[in-house]
Write an enzyme that holds these catalytic residues in place. Structure first.
Site, PDB file in Angstrom:
ATOM      1  N   THR A   1      -8.797  34.826  31.263  1.00 46.41           N
ATOM      2  CA  THR A   1      -7.595  34.279  31.897  1.00 46.41           C
ATOM      3  C   THR A   1      -6.938  35.265  32.838  1.00 46.41           C
ATOM      4  OG1 THR A   1      -7.202  32.958  29.937  1.00 46.41           O
ATOM      5  CG2 THR A   1      -5.326  33.263  31.369  1.00 46.41           C
TER       6      THR A   1
ATOM      7  N   TYR B   1     -18.555  34.522  -9.234  1.00 42.24           N
ATOM      8  CA  TYR B   1     -18.874  33.225  -9.842  1.00 42.24           C
ATOM      9  C   TYR B   1     -20.382  33.000  -9.861  1.00 42.24           C
ATOM     10  CZ  TYR B   1     -13.944  32.067  -9.166  1.00 42.24           C
ATOM     11  OH  TYR B   1     -12.585  32.064  -9.217  1.00 42.24           O
TER      12      TYR B   1
ATOM     13  N   THR C   1      -9.922  36.282  25.836  1.00 43.30           N
ATOM     14  CA  THR C   1      -9.607  36.512  24.426  1.00 43.30           C
ATOM     15  C   THR C   1     -10.482  35.681  23.481  1.00 43.30           C
ATOM     16  OG1 THR C   1      -7.898  34.798  24.533  1.00 43.30           O
ATOM     17  CG2 THR C   1      -7.183  37.073  24.855  1.00 43.30           C
ATOM     18  N   ASP C   2     -11.027  34.563  23.995  1.00 47.27           N
ATOM     19  CA  ASP C   2     -11.731  33.649  23.088  1.00 47.27           C
ATOM     20  C   ASP C   2     -12.888  34.318  22.347  1.00 47.27           C
ATOM     21  OD1 ASP C   2      -9.981  31.693  23.856  1.00 47.27           O
ATOM     22  OD2 ASP C   2     -11.385  30.608  25.143  1.00 47.27           O
TER      23      ASP C   2
ATOM     24  N   ASP D   1     -15.123  32.690  32.156  1.00 46.57           N
ATOM     25  CA  ASP D   1     -14.451  32.365  30.900  1.00 46.57           C
ATOM     26  C   ASP D   1     -15.313  32.983  29.784  1.00 46.57           C
ATOM     27  OD1 ASP D   1     -12.438  29.814  29.858  1.00 46.57           O
ATOM     28  OD2 ASP D   1     -13.818  30.726  28.421  1.00 46.57           O
ATOM     29  N   SER D   2     -14.680  33.624  28.824  1.00 45.61           N
ATOM     30  CA  SER D   2     -15.478  34.345  27.821  1.00 45.61           C
ATOM     31  C   SER D   2     -16.291  33.412  26.938  1.00 45.61           C
ATOM     32  CB  SER D   2     -14.607  35.279  26.988  1.00 45.61           C
ATOM     33  OG  SER D   2     -13.860  34.559  26.049  1.00 45.61           O
TER      34      SER D   2
ATOM     35  N   LYS E   1      -9.195  36.473  16.696  1.00 43.71           N
ATOM     36  CA  LYS E   1      -8.196  35.774  17.501  1.00 43.71           C
ATOM     37  C   LYS E   1      -7.379  34.922  16.547  1.00 43.71           C
ATOM     38  CE  LYS E   1      -7.212  33.133  21.606  1.00 43.71           C
ATOM     39  NZ  LYS E   1      -7.655  32.483  22.838  1.00 43.71           N
TER      40      LYS E   1
END
Ligand code: ASP
Length: 336
Positions: free
Chosen positions: A17, A283, A92-93, A60-61, A163
């Site tokens: 961005t 477990y 950031t994605d 865009d990542s 994120k």
């Protein structure tokens, strides 16, 4: 450590961005054609650091893949001796994945590699990108020697980051490890960060992307796992329930874990918890997976687990060697 005289910082641009503009027709953000110009426009920063700019990609990542991780790591390796610190600007994605990947590709760092980005493009009024970039550049001159994410006022170990929230204050959090520092007046660096000292860089930027990540849900059909194995993946990550539990009665996936293990395909069990630590001993539902050959992700984030498994598989296809790598602390990504 004495402050350096105008430290030399290299800013690698990899999109996101921060370098986007709004498409006037659709209103959606897309990469600007002239990102280099946007980034050069950080007022006054050259007074504090000697900043050089290098373009890697502008996308865009969500479109980034392990090939881009290798590209960024190779650039850092190439210019490693020329600079006192590195800043990588990207979206950031997938920043937590790239940051984790670089922590494995560039081990034994003696200087920082700082990731940053923004929620609002630099070209828009009120962008968080300007401050993030400035603070990332200033942090790249501090006494830190690891791959970090600098966002808002936090310095976070990249392979511990997730994120979290698209808000100015908490884009990333670090669920299983405390922040390395906090930016402010004054900036505070915590003692558990890795500090600058002369170390020999261990560079290995190969990743094998042929893995699969599956999230379990109640009613998960074991055929899904069967199909993934048949597709010829080299490694599988399964996000189990709670501390990594898996179904072992009706809809049991134990036979598939056993099958993958026999085929030398490592199966890593991660978890779906917000602040999760995988524990396959708690477990029967975890123990049966471990007995079938599953490997625990311990306190790693799924992002770090993905990057580490790809890195390990590029080194070796031997299941027990991969297990050994996955369970060992390489760059502060887990507590062993
Ligand atoms: N979609 C953007 C990206 O990851 C989001 C951002 O930059 O924050 O490239």
């Amino acid at each position: 450590m004495a402050p350096m005289a105008r430290p030399k910082i290299c800013l690698l641009f990899a999109g996101g961005t921060i370098g986007m503009v709004k498409n006037p027709r659709t209103g959606a953000l897309q990469p600007a054609t002239e990102a280099a110009e946007i980034i050069r426009d950080i007022p006054g920063i050259q007074k504090y650091v000697q900043l050089d700019f290098k373009m890697v990609v502008n996308m865009d990542s969500s479109n980034m893949n392990p090939g881009h991780w290798t590209q960024i790591a190779k650039s850092i390796n190439k210019y490693y001796d020329k600079y006192d610190g590195f800043v990588v600007a990207q979206g950031t994605d997938t920043m937590a994945y790239t940051g984790s990947a670089l922590s494995f590709a560039l081990q034994n760092l003696s200087k920082p590699v700082i990731f940053t980005g923004s929620l609002i493009p630099l070209t828009e009024i009120g962008s968080d990108g300007r401050n993030n970039l400035i603070y990332a550049c200033l942090t790249a001159a501090l006494d830190i020697a690891e791959v970090c994410i600098v966002f808002a006022n936090k310095i976070i170990r990249a392979n511990r980051a997730k994120k979290h929230h698209e808000s100015f204050v908490a884009v990333f959090h670090s669920p299983n490890f405390p922040f390395l520092g906090e930016l402010g007046r004054p900036t505070k660096l915590n003692e558990w960060r890795k500090r600058r000292r002369k170390r020999t860089l261990k560079f290995n930027a190969n990743f094998d992307p042929k893995i699969s990540v599956l999230k379990l849900f109640p009613g998960f059909d074991p055929i899904i796992l069967e199909k993934v194995i048949e597709r010829g993946v080299h490694g599988i990550i399964i996000e189990g329930f709670g501390p990594g539990n898996v179904p072992f009665l009706e809809n049991s996936i134990i036979p598939q874990i056993e099958k993958a293990t026999k085929m030398e395909i490592p199966v890593i069990i991660a978890n779906q918890m917000e602040q999760g630590i995988t524990n396959l001993k708690a477990y029967e539902a975890g123990l049966s997976a471990a007995e079938a050959g599953a490997i625990s992700s311990k306190d790693m984030t799924t992002e770090a687990t993905v990057a580490k498994l790809m890195w390990a598989l590029a080194k070796s296809k031997n299941r027990s060697e991969v297990k050994h790598i996955m369970e060992k602390n390489l760059a502060g990504e887990l507590e062993d």
